[in-house]
Motif scaffolding. Structure first.
Motif, mmCIF file in Angstrom:
data_model
loop_
_atom_site.group_PDB
_atom_site.id
_atom_site.type_symbol
_atom_site.label_atom_id
_atom_site.label_comp_id
_atom_site.label_asym_id
_atom_site.label_seq_id
_atom_site.Cartn_x
_atom_site.Cartn_y
_atom_site.Cartn_z
ATOM 1 N N GLU A 245 0.843 -1.192 0.000
ATOM 2 C CA GLU A 245 0.000 0.000 0.000
ATOM 3 C C GLU A 245 0.880 1.244 0.000
ATOM 4 O O GLU A 245 1.861 1.339 0.743
ATOM 5 N N ARG A 247 1.772 5.015 0.810
ATOM 6 C CA ARG A 247 1.472 6.014 1.834
ATOM 7 C C ARG A 247 2.249 7.288 1.522
ATOM 8 O O ARG A 247 3.410 7.224 1.114
ATOM 9 N N GLY A 270 -2.876 5.602 -0.161
ATOM 10 C CA GLY A 270 -3.816 4.494 -0.047
ATOM 11 C C GLY A 270 -3.925 3.637 -1.293
ATOM 12 O O GLY A 270 -4.634 2.613 -1.276
ATOM 13 N N THR A 272 -2.987 0.892 -4.090
ATOM 14 C CA THR A 272 -2.287 -0.393 -4.065
ATOM 15 C C THR A 272 -1.222 -0.413 -5.155
ATOM 16 O O THR A 272 -1.481 -0.048 -6.303
#
Length: 298
Positions: A245, A247, A270, A272
């Motif tokens: 993920e 960030r 957020g 992927t």
């Protein structure tokens, strides 16, 4: 019988080959196919950079070797990269003109191209490469990626500053091009964060830097990232969790600037990560965890 080109003409062709290879890299081509290498032209004349069925290219009108090639299927004891970035390149099995021109390249200090096979019919080009040692009793020569290695004495006996310098040069000019080509192939030339596909705007980023013990130049320690996301990752403005993920740094998320910040970075929070098709090429979770700790503590 072909007319032997003058030394100055041969030198001009070598320099033009290096220019052509530079152009391929600048356009985002990290690897070259056999067909592309065989199609090279100098002033309209086709001069193939690979020979058919041989690992050495010795044009009949050249005094010395032009390129050497290691197949992706080469026997590991025939040609190998040794510590410090020195490449052991074996003579051809049959004595003859091929080996003689390899020795002439050593004697004349002619720069050549080393084509390292990474898949069937696909190569990474290292250039200019120099033959720094001829070992006829071992039926091989030693190649180096910088002419300064000529002044270090026996390339296999380097110590101290010479050793450290050779390893630094080897990382930059031998390991990194191969790493880049393999990472870009695994990620299909696409940024793992934003899916940008412009090859000339993409980098092969290390998860763990190559100065660290586990920072190996292997695909599971790499990510294909566009230049903005590579820079953000290196500066801990962007992190990637072990479960893939994305960030973004909290302060950066709160900042108000313009559309580049919002769409280029804040909107990635957020998201992927896009990962390679083959599981063997997926980013290593342990390395991601180590790197994410640095992001979290920054």
């Amino acid at each position: 019988m072909a007319r032997m080109r003058s030394r100055s003409e041969q030198a001009a062709i070598r320099q033009d080959i290096f220019r052509w290879l530079d152009e391929q890299l600048a356009s985002g081509k990290w690897e070259l196919t056999r067909a592309e290498l065989e199609a090279y032209r100098f002033e309209g004349e086709r001069i193939p950079l690979l020979d058919t069925g041989r690992g050495i290219r010795n044009p009949a009108d050249f005094h010395s070797t032009l390129t050497v090639m290691t197949s992706s299927k080469s026997h590991p004891y025939d040609d190998e990269v040794l510590d410090g970035g020195i490449i052991r390149y074996a003579y051809r099995a049959q004595d003859g003109g091929d080996n003689k021109k390899l020795v002439v390249a050593f004697q004349q200090r002619d720069p050549i191209v080393y084509l390292q096979g990474i898949r069937a019919g696909v190569f990474v080009a290292h250039y200019p490469v120099y033959i720094v040692e001829n070992l006829p009793e071992q039926r091989c020569v030693m190649l180096a990626v910088d002419e300064i290695f000529r002044f270090f004495g026996d390339p296999l006996e380097m110590t101290g500053d010479a050793r450290r310098y050779s390893e630094k040069i080897a990382r930059a000019r031998l390991h990194q091009p191969l790493f880049r080509a393999r990472v870009m192939h695994a990620y299909e030339g696409t940024c793992a964060v934003c899916s940008l596909k412009h090859a000339e705007l993409l980098d092969a980023a290390h998860i763990i830097g190559d100065s660290e013990d586990v920072g190996l130049a292997i695909v599971p320690n790499g990510l294909a990232l566009c230049k903005i996301h590579h820079a953000a990752y290196d500066r801990n403005l962007l992190g990637i969790t072990p479960d893939y993920e994305v960030r973004i740094d909290r302060d950066l998320l709160d900042e108000v600037d313009g559309p580049m910040l919002r769409h280029g970075l804040q909107d990635m929070h957020g998201r992927t990560l896009s990962i390679p098709r083959r599981k063997v090429d997926w980013p290593d979770e342990q390395r991601l965890a180590l790197r994410y700790e640095q992001f979290s503590g920054a």
